[in-house]
Design an enzyme around this catalytic site. Structure first.
Site, mmCIF file in Angstrom:
data_model
loop_
_atom_site.group_PDB
_atom_site.id
_atom_site.type_symbol
_atom_site.label_atom_id
_atom_site.label_comp_id
_atom_site.label_asym_id
_atom_site.label_seq_id
_atom_site.Cartn_x
_atom_site.Cartn_y
_atom_site.Cartn_z
ATOM 1 N N TRP A 102 4.913 7.507 4.051
ATOM 2 C CA TRP A 102 4.415 6.586 5.091
ATOM 3 C C TRP A 102 5.195 6.733 6.384
ATOM 4 C CZ3 TRP A 102 -0.301 5.468 4.801
ATOM 5 C CH2 TRP A 102 -0.913 5.256 3.563
ATOM 6 N N ASP A 172 7.355 -1.236 9.219
ATOM 7 C CA ASP A 172 6.105 -1.242 8.459
ATOM 8 C C ASP A 172 6.421 -1.896 7.113
ATOM 9 O OD1 ASP A 172 3.904 -0.761 6.888
ATOM 10 O OD2 ASP A 172 3.852 1.409 7.206
ATOM 11 N N LYS A 196 -1.846 -5.048 0.059
ATOM 12 C CA LYS A 196 -0.850 -4.873 -0.993
ATOM 13 C C LYS A 196 -0.411 -6.241 -1.525
ATOM 14 C CE LYS A 196 -1.149 -0.562 0.319
ATOM 15 N NZ LYS A 196 -0.512 0.118 1.428
HETATM 16 C C1 PLP Z 1 -0.873 1.218 2.388
HETATM 17 C C2 PLP Z 1 0.135 1.494 3.412
HETATM 18 C C3 PLP Z 1 -0.229 1.939 4.707
HETATM 19 C C4 PLP Z 1 -1.668 2.195 5.099
HETATM 20 O O1 PLP Z 1 -2.324 1.046 5.393
HETATM 21 P P1 PLP Z 1 -3.844 1.078 5.917
HETATM 22 O O2 PLP Z 1 -4.224 -0.339 5.844
HETATM 23 O O3 PLP Z 1 -4.616 1.978 4.992
HETATM 24 O O4 PLP Z 1 -3.847 1.616 7.286
HETATM 25 C C5 PLP Z 1 0.777 2.161 5.624
HETATM 26 N N1 PLP Z 1 2.066 1.957 5.309
HETATM 27 C C6 PLP Z 1 2.450 1.550 4.088
HETATM 28 C C7 PLP Z 1 3.899 1.339 3.798
HETATM 29 C C8 PLP Z 1 1.495 1.304 3.102
HETATM 30 O O5 PLP Z 1 1.873 0.885 1.879
#
Ligand code: PLP
Length: 360
Positions: A102, A172, A196
């Site tokens: 990521w 993030d 998540k």
């Molecule tokens: C799932 C995830 C993403 C992607 O998220 P989207 O909603 O598909 O854009 C980005 N960063 C992390 C850490 C994730 O777990």
């Protein structure tokens, strides 16, 4: 009806009581005669739902008053572009720490908008640990420092908060937001896709310190200009109304269970059941350095990869789904977000023991 234990990394399992409440309110929300899906986002019913969701999120995370909470679309991947567009503020470079898949995506996207200094990288060690801050090469002129607080694929998590001085820290937090208390004041900006730990996909939460707003790159689309969205209560366009409603129910569920300190205790207990067994077994192993193991996403390997398919089939037959690891890592991955009950982890470990006894 029977519900499985869903170990998916995302979209992921939600609290059953939230789904039941949403089902009960599906056709007629609180006597309105409408589903939340059918409401005007500018009507008094939805305005109340939106305000309640924001207020619960502020309460759970103890978000200081000088931070804006935005409910946007475009996912965390969208934020990989919108963060530099909004936060460069006349600067030309940003620092990124590379801890896995990521982070790599964030870095790649940011390079379109600025020069990226990779201040530290765990790539040489195959992303199985978080580089300690003493090894980071931070640039004092960087517009911000970006981290991924929990690498959903590799299963490494920060159990400490970096100190970036006066340079804003951006995280993030898609896969560990609301899993434990966070000192929001240590961050300039936090973002997370909802699917998540917060609700359905389609909603992206941004928490941003207000002094960072208002100096965007000229190409920034107005719906992704944080200042314009903040000035319009995240309603410059039609927000993802149903996803906001479900996220609000999840926030309520977390509050009823005792808030984020209680969530953390629950998540630590759950993860310990799995990690303790992995460490005691020679049939399974965890690739991640102990100090940096994620409480949310637990990758593990069978010593004999030839048994992977049989392992997954057996788990599926017992109602334990989505345990296949990401293709970049291989093996297995159990995602055990807030809504995964400890019974799910106990059932998984019981099955792992039985599988080891038969095949070990
Ligand atoms: C799932 C995830 C993403 C992607 O998220 P989207 O909603 O598909 O854009 C980005 N960063 C992390 C850490 C994730 O777990």
């Amino acid at each position: 009806m029977s519900r499985v234990f869903n170990f998916s990394a995302g979209p992921a399992t939600l609290p059953e009581s939230v789904l039941r409440q949403a089902a009960a309110e599906m056709l007629d929300w609180h006597g309105s005669g409408m589903s939340v899906m059918e409401m005007s986002h500018r009507g008094k019913e939805f305005i109340a739902i939106h305000a309640e969701a924001e207020s619960l999120l502020r309460e759970l995370l103890a978000i200081p008053a000088n931070y804006k909470v935005l409910f946007l679309q475009g996912g965390a991947i969208g934020q990989n572009a919108f963060v530099p567009m909004n936060l460069l503020r006349g600067k030309t470079s940003a620092d990124y720490v590379n801890t896995g898949e990521w982070s790599k995506k964030s870095i790649k996207e940011a390079k379109t908008y600025c020069s990226v200094n990779v201040a530290a990288s765990a790539e040489a060690g195959k992303f199985t640990s978080i580089p300690p801050q003493a090894e980071w090469k931070l640039d004092p002129n960087a517009a911000y420092v970006h981290i991924c607080s929990n690498e959903t694929i590799g299963g490494v998590e920060y159990h400490w908060t970096p100190d970036t001085g006066s340079v804003p820290l951006v995280a993030d937090m898609s896969s560990n937001i609301l899993s434990r208390p966070v000192d929001v004041s240590r961050y300039g900006l936090i973002y997370a896709g909802a699917q998540k730990n917060m609700g359905p996909s389609g909603l992206t939460v941004v928490i941003v310190r207000d002094d960072l707003l208002g100096n965007v790159l000229p190409v920034t689309p107005s719906v992704f200009d944080y200042k314009q969205q903040a000035d319009n209560d995240s309603m410059l366009n039609t927000p993802p109304t149903y996803a906001i409603y479900i996220a609000g129910l999840v926030y309520q569920w977390i509050k009823q269970r005792g808030g984020l300190a209680a969530m953390e205790a629950h998540n630590r207990a759950k993860a310990a059941v799995l990690y303790d067994y992995l460490d005691a077994s020679s049939f399974y192993s965890s690739p991640v350095a102990r100090a940096d193991r994620s409480l949310m996403n637990v990758p593990f390997k069978l010593k004999n990869e030839a048994l992977d398919d049989a392992f997954l089939k057996g788990a599926q037959a017992l109602g334990m789904l989505q345990l296949k690891g990401h293709r970049s890592v291989g093996g297995m991955r159990a995602s055990i977000y807030n809504a995964m009950p400890i019974e799910g982890v106990q059932a998984l470990v019981a099955y792992m023991k039985e599988f080891e006894a038969k095949n070990g």
